[in-house]
Design a protein around this motif. Structure first.
Motif, PDB file in Angstrom:
ATOM      1  N   THR A  29      64.195  23.087  24.595  1.00 37.76           N
ATOM      2  CA  THR A  29      63.265  21.968  24.509  1.00 37.76           C
ATOM      3  C   THR A  29      62.030  22.313  25.332  1.00 37.76           C
ATOM      4  OG1 THR A  29      64.281  20.829  26.392  1.00 37.76           O
ATOM      5  CG2 THR A  29      65.062  20.220  24.190  1.00 37.76           C
ATOM      6  N   ALA A  30      60.934  21.630  25.031  1.00 38.58           N
ATOM      7  CA  ALA A  30      59.692  21.891  25.751  1.00 38.58           C
ATOM      8  C   ALA A  30      58.860  20.612  25.808  1.00 38.58           C
ATOM      9  CB  ALA A  30      58.903  22.999  25.062  1.00 38.58           C
ATOM     10  N   PHE A  45      52.755  16.476  24.056  1.00 37.80           N
ATOM     11  CA  PHE A  45      53.718  16.717  22.977  1.00 37.80           C
ATOM     12  C   PHE A  45      55.049  17.204  23.533  1.00 37.80           C
ATOM     13  CE2 PHE A  45      51.354  20.586  23.696  1.00 37.80           C
ATOM     14  CZ  PHE A  45      52.287  21.605  23.589  1.00 37.80           C
ATOM     15  N   THR A  46      56.068  17.095  22.685  1.00 37.41           N
ATOM     16  CA  THR A  46      57.381  17.668  22.977  1.00 37.41           C
ATOM     17  C   THR A  46      57.751  18.586  21.813  1.00 37.41           C
ATOM     18  OG1 THR A  46      58.546  15.807  21.963  1.00 37.41           O
ATOM     19  CG2 THR A  46      58.153  15.695  24.355  1.00 37.41           C
ATOM     20  N   VAL A  47      58.644  19.522  22.095  1.00 35.79           N
ATOM     21  CA  VAL A  47      59.089  20.470  21.078  1.00 35.79           C
ATOM     22  C   VAL A  47      60.604  20.641  21.210  1.00 35.79           C
ATOM     23  CG1 VAL A  47      58.761  22.762  20.044  1.00 35.79           C
ATOM     24  CG2 VAL A  47      56.942  21.776  21.462  1.00 35.79           C
ATOM     25  N   TRP A  67      60.004  22.244  16.242  1.00 37.93           N
ATOM     26  CA  TRP A  67      59.652  20.920  15.728  1.00 37.93           C
ATOM     27  C   TRP A  67      58.847  20.192  16.801  1.00 37.93           C
ATOM     28  CZ3 TRP A  67      64.573  23.059  15.283  1.00 37.93           C
ATOM     29  CH2 TRP A  67      64.967  23.371  13.983  1.00 37.93           C
ATOM     30  N   PHE A  68      57.551  19.982  16.522  1.00 37.75           N
ATOM     31  CA  PHE A  68      56.626  19.351  17.466  1.00 37.75           C
ATOM     32  C   PHE A  68      56.509  17.858  17.174  1.00 37.75           C
ATOM     33  CE2 PHE A  68      55.397  23.731  17.236  1.00 37.75           C
ATOM     34  CZ  PHE A  68      54.836  24.062  18.467  1.00 37.75           C
ATOM     35  N   VAL A  69      56.425  17.042  18.226  1.00 40.44           N
ATOM     36  CA  VAL A  69      56.113  15.625  18.102  1.00 40.44           C
ATOM     37  C   VAL A  69      55.014  15.337  19.125  1.00 40.44           C
ATOM     38  CG1 VAL A  69      56.934  13.256  18.261  1.00 40.44           C
ATOM     39  CG2 VAL A  69      58.482  15.053  17.411  1.00 40.44           C
ATOM     40  N   TYR A  70      53.845  14.902  18.622  1.00 40.74           N
ATOM     41  CA  TYR A  70      52.694  14.613  19.477  1.00 40.74           C
ATOM     42  C   TYR A  70      52.662  13.140  19.861  1.00 40.74           C
ATOM     43  CZ  TYR A  70      51.070  19.252  18.277  1.00 40.74           C
ATOM     44  OH  TYR A  70      50.981  20.612  18.123  1.00 40.74           O
ATOM     45  N   ASP A  71      51.936  12.837  20.941  1.00 38.45           N
ATOM     46  CA  ASP A  71      51.879  11.461  21.449  1.00 38.45           C
ATOM     47  C   ASP A  71      51.206  10.485  20.485  1.00 38.45           C
ATOM     48  OD1 ASP A  71      49.378  12.645  21.905  1.00 38.45           O
ATOM     49  OD2 ASP A  71      49.121  11.772  23.889  1.00 38.45           O
ATOM     50  N   ARG A  78      56.960  24.715  12.916  1.00 40.20           N
ATOM     51  CA  ARG A  78      56.552  26.127  12.865  1.00 40.20           C
ATOM     52  C   ARG A  78      57.828  26.949  12.910  1.00 40.20           C
ATOM     53  NH1 ARG A  78      53.126  26.309  16.961  1.00 40.20           N
ATOM     54  NH2 ARG A  78      51.438  25.849  15.509  1.00 40.20           N
ATOM     55  N   VAL A  79      57.882  27.997  12.108  1.00 40.18           N
ATOM     56  CA  VAL A  79      59.017  28.922  12.131  1.00 40.18           C
ATOM     57  C   VAL A  79      58.464  30.312  12.436  1.00 40.18           C
ATOM     58  CG1 VAL A  79      60.935  29.936  10.851  1.00 40.18           C
ATOM     59  CG2 VAL A  79      60.300  27.532  10.458  1.00 40.18           C
ATOM     60  N   TRP A  80      58.811  30.820  13.606  1.00 39.66           N
ATOM     61  CA  TRP A  80      58.417  32.164  14.009  1.00 39.66           C
ATOM     62  C   TRP A  80      59.483  33.164  13.573  1.00 39.66           C
ATOM     63  CZ3 TRP A  80      54.042  34.006  16.123  1.00 39.66           C
ATOM     64  CH2 TRP A  80      53.185  33.119  16.781  1.00 39.66           C
ATOM     65  N   THR A  81      59.047  34.302  13.076  1.00 38.83           N
ATOM     66  CA  THR A  81      59.919  35.456  12.885  1.00 38.83           C
ATOM     67  C   THR A  81      59.365  36.539  13.797  1.00 38.83           C
ATOM     68  OG1 THR A  81      60.386  34.842  10.603  1.00 38.83           O
ATOM     69  CG2 THR A  81      60.843  37.122  11.240  1.00 38.83           C
ATOM     70  N   ILE A  82      60.185  36.970  14.747  1.00 36.52           N
ATOM     71  CA  ILE A  82      59.735  37.909  15.776  1.00 36.52           C
ATOM     72  C   ILE A  82      60.559  39.184  15.679  1.00 36.52           C
ATOM     73  CG2 ILE A  82      59.493  38.303  18.256  1.00 36.52           C
ATOM     74  CD1 ILE A  82      59.204  35.224  18.504  1.00 36.52           C
ATOM     75  N   THR A  83      59.877  40.324  15.702  1.00 33.58           N
ATOM     76  CA  THR A  83      60.553  41.617  15.665  1.00 33.58           C
ATOM     77  C   THR A  83      60.317  42.343  16.980  1.00 33.58           C
ATOM     78  OG1 THR A  83      60.229  41.738  13.269  1.00 33.58           O
ATOM     79  CG2 THR A  83      60.792  43.796  14.405  1.00 33.58           C
ATOM     80  N   ASP A  84      61.413  42.762  17.604  1.00 34.22           N
ATOM     81  CA  ASP A  84      61.354  43.560  18.820  1.00 34.22           C
ATOM     82  C   ASP A  84      61.075  44.999  18.397  1.00 34.22           C
ATOM     83  OD1 ASP A  84      61.855  45.110  21.088  1.00 34.22           O
ATOM     84  OD2 ASP A  84      63.551  43.878  21.725  1.00 34.22           O
TER      85      ASP A  84
END
Length: 165
Positions: A29-30, A45-47, A67-71, A78-84
């Motif tokens: 969470t954020a 916002f929260t995520v 999943w963002f929720v703004y005030d 947003r869906v990130w795909t990250i490659t190391d």
């Protein structure tokens, strides 16, 4: 005296060491704020995030669902795909990111750089993000982003990300 920005190399050897696959795994969470160029908070916002990693032929690959929720009630996904890519190098893509995000980690820090389409008041703007993450402890990252347009920082985002254990 000249002005220069921080370098990822400034964080080599710092602890705790940031491992994206270890931190961004499971539920997170954020909470964050957006500040305009003057420093005034313009949004809060929260995520909620869900992340996992797999071994692929391209390397270790992670998927981070956000999943963002703004005030003001606005919601975004947003869906990130990250490659190391090894040696502290990362590449990422997401639905609203233009091209490929490039990241580099050293010690407890990660720096992402990417271009993005940012919706603001019914319009869309192409901006550049200079995005820094700092691992505070095994369950907390502080994320600070400069949003840049025409070479000028027009806004900043500060976000605290917490692992749910």
């Amino acid at each position: 005296m000249s002005c220069s920005s921080a370098s990822i190399d400034d964080y080599a050897g710092t602890n705790p060491k940031l491992d994206l696959a270890e931190f961004f795994n499971g539920k997170l969470t954020a909470a964050g704020v957006v500040q305009d160029f003057s420093g005034k908070v313009t949004r809060k916002f929260t995520v909620t995030m869900q992340a996992h990693w797999n071994d692929t032929p391209q390397g270790k690959q992670g998927v981070i669902n956000e999943w963002f929720v703004y005030d003001d009630g606005e919601k975004q996904t947003r869906v990130w795909t990250i490659t190391d890519k090894g040696n502290g190098k990362y590449q990422g893509t997401a639905n609203d990111i233009l091209g490929i995000a490039h990241g580099e980690a050293q010690g407890s820090a990660l720096r992402w750089r990417y271009d993005m389409i940012l919706p603001v008041d019914g319009s869309e703007y192409q901006v550049h993000f200079d995005d820094w993450m700092f691992l505070v402890d095994q369950n907390t990252i502080i994320n600070k982003s400069d949003i840049i347009k025409f070479g000028l920082t027009v806004a900043q985002v500060t976000l605290v990300i917490s692992k749910q254990v």
